[in-house]
Design an enzyme around this catalytic site. Structure first.
Site, PDB file in Angstrom:
ATOM      1  N   ASP A 138      -3.069   5.754   7.239  1.00  7.17           N
ATOM      2  CA  ASP A 138      -1.973   6.290   6.421  1.00  7.17           C
ATOM      3  C   ASP A 138      -1.607   7.684   6.917  1.00  7.17           C
ATOM      4  O   ASP A 138      -2.385   8.335   7.614  1.00  7.17           O
ATOM      5  CB  ASP A 138      -2.353   6.320   4.935  1.00  7.17           C
ATOM      6  CG  ASP A 138      -3.510   7.257   4.616  1.00  7.17           C
ATOM      7  OD1 ASP A 138      -4.443   7.370   5.434  1.00  7.17           O
ATOM      8  OD2 ASP A 138      -3.487   7.887   3.537  1.00  7.17           O
ATOM      9  N   GLU A 150      -6.497   7.931   2.887  1.00  9.21           N
ATOM     10  CA  GLU A 150      -7.152   9.219   3.155  1.00  9.21           C
ATOM     11  C   GLU A 150      -6.280  10.377   2.721  1.00  9.21           C
ATOM     12  O   GLU A 150      -6.748  11.366   2.164  1.00  9.21           O
ATOM     13  CB  GLU A 150      -7.487   9.341   4.647  1.00  9.21           C
ATOM     14  CG  GLU A 150      -8.508  10.432   4.965  1.00  9.21           C
ATOM     15  CD  GLU A 150      -7.896  11.815   5.199  1.00  9.21           C
ATOM     16  OE1 GLU A 150      -8.664  12.781   5.254  1.00  9.21           O
ATOM     17  OE2 GLU A 150      -6.668  11.941   5.317  1.00  9.21           O
TER      18      GLU A 150
END
Ligand code: BES
Ligand code: ZN
Length: 456
Positions: free
Chosen positions: A88, A153
């Site tokens: 991400d 994250e």
């Protein structure tokens, strides 16, 4: 080994084209409208992991975004690496400050510009290509390896600790490898043996049920923007010391040996100020800039919102004020304990004139390893082979909370094998990854597997 390195050198340009495809997927975990892109990115990574020869590749569902898993466990008797990275990325705003579109990777002056180039897709991709080179040239890896790629994250890894606990059995390994950090400076490769921890809060103040005319009410009703400013001003003294009672109780003092080692690093404060447009550095007195960011905790306001901020002037007494604040923590500060001390202090400094709501957000524990541990030393040799230069040993001010989870839940040490740069613009417009570092990083990753194969 030679033919693995040859393969990496020959395929240099192809790697850039492939990385561009990965960087084209806007896998922004913070924005719900990109949920499908996040999923697509997970699938892209899984497909790539199959292409390079990993086995048991699959998406593992979590209550949030899936974890991408893949392994190769054919090196009987050799150590096992647990590789962690994230697919991400951060949002791109303010978009107009980007010199090229964030999801159309562009190479300028030896840098790949794109959101996620450094944090963390480019650095994950290095390892894909190191694995591929081994598999293509030798049909095997010198170590066993398990990849887990997270999709949350950048929003605080809310489901990762549970994931690690739930898959404890499958995640067994000897060492964790993570490439999600910068190196010390351009041309100065480094090995990082410490990260700060984090606690993050939102503070909401309400002073009235609606905005008020500042002429009719000003002077008779507390202004939440002013109250919030006064409260925040009490968090740190003028010497940069945090005033929350008990805040420093568990801080491990900086060792003379570390201070000496850091003082000899090629850090140039004048260049630092110039590079980042800082008129004069500020921090806790008695510490250098490196010491302040690597070994000392800090309290920061990450965002402030209140009242009228549009063009022109509006005479208003805002009803609400909001701040996002966070504290970076160092060994042995505990996020839960610090959170409690902070909440108590907020209550203490808050006047009765406003309603105060304190909401705790994400965070994680600090981490520190001994830099003479055999894994970090092995990684240092790999860096030297990839970059033609011995690394310096550093700590970092950023946080990767899962590092302490791996230590506590799985008993695993971590190697932070980062090849980003301090001016990579992570989380900011014009994020970039140095093409040379990317290429050397692939070679160093291949060397790392070889070095780690001999740690047992
Ligand atoms: N890549 C960074 C972590 C990092 C930054 C390590 C600088 C070393 C130096 C990572 O993607 C990140 O941004 N982490 C967050 C964690 C937070 C959301 C819990 C951070 O440090 O703010
Ligand atoms: Zn990040």
């Amino acid at each position: 080994m030679d033919k693995v390195i040859d393969f990496i050198n020959v395929n240099r340009d192809r790697y850039l084209d492939e990385l561009k495809a990965l960087l084209a997927i806007p896998s922004i975990s913070a924005l719900p409208e990109h949920a499908a892109d996040v999923k697509r990115c997970a699938e892209w990574c899984a497909d790539e992991m199959r292409r390079i020869g990993l086995q048991n590749v699959r998406l593992i569902d979590t209550p949030g975004n899936p974890v991408v898993y893949g392994d190769w466990l054919g090196a009987a008797g050799a150590p096992t690496i647990l590789f962690y990275g994230h697919y991400d990325v951060q949002p791109v705003d303010p978009i107009d400050l980007w010199e090229s579109p964030p999801f159309d990777a562009t190479i300028r002056d030896g840098e790949i510009y794109a959101r996620g180039s450094a944090d963390d897709k480019g650095q994950v991709f290095m390892h894909f290509k190191a694995v591929e080179a081994y598999m293509k040239q030798t049909g095997r890896l010198p170590v066993n390896i398990k990849f887990i790629l997270e999709g949350e994250e950048e929003v605080g890894s809310a489901h990762l600790d549970d994931f690690v606990r739930a898959h404890r059995g499958e995640l067994g390994a000897d060492v964790v490898v993570i490439s999600d950090s910068p190196m010390f400076a351009r041309g100065v490769p480094s090995m990082c043996y410490g990260l700060r921890g984090l606690v993050y809060f939102q503070i909401d103040l309400r002073g009235s049920s609606t905005d008020l005319h500042s002429g009719s009410f000003g002077g008779a009703v507390a202004n939440p923007a002013m109250v919030l400013s006064q409260m925040l001003a009490q968090m740190k003294d003028r010497g940069g010391r945090i005033r929350i009672p008990g805040f420093y109780d568990d801080v491990v003092p900086l060792q003379d040996e570390e201070r000496k080692a850091w003082a000899s690093l090629p850090f140039n404060e004048r260049k630092y100020k110039k590079d980042f447009g800082i008129p004069k550095v500020f921090g806790e007195s008695g510490y250098t800039t490196l010491e302040r960011t690597w070994a000392r905790p800090t309290f920061e306001i990450n965002g402030l919102l209140s009242g009228f901020t549009g063009e022109g002037a509006k005479t208003v007494l805002p009803a609400v004020a909001m701040a996002k604040v966070s504290m970076r923590l160092v060994p042995n500060q505990d996020p839960d304990k610090i959170a409690k001390l902070f909440e108590e202090y907020v209550r203490e400094v808050a006047p009765k004139t406003v309603e105060v709501k304190v909401t705790r957000m994400h965070g994680g524990k600090p981490w520190m390893a001994s830099y003479d541990n055999p894994f970090i030393q092995a990684a240092g040799r790999a860096i030297e082979k990839g970059f033609g230069q011995k690394p310096v040993f550093t700590r970092e001010g950023g946080s990767i909370p899962v590092v302490s989870t791996f230590q506590e839940e799985l008993g695993l040490p971590s190697v932070l094998f980062g090849v980003g740069l301090p001016d990579e613009n992570a989380h900011a417009p014009n994020e970039k990854l140095d093409v040379g570092n990317f290429h050397n990083g692939i070679i160093a990753s291949a060397m790392l597997y070889d070095e780690l194969s001999r740690t047992r």
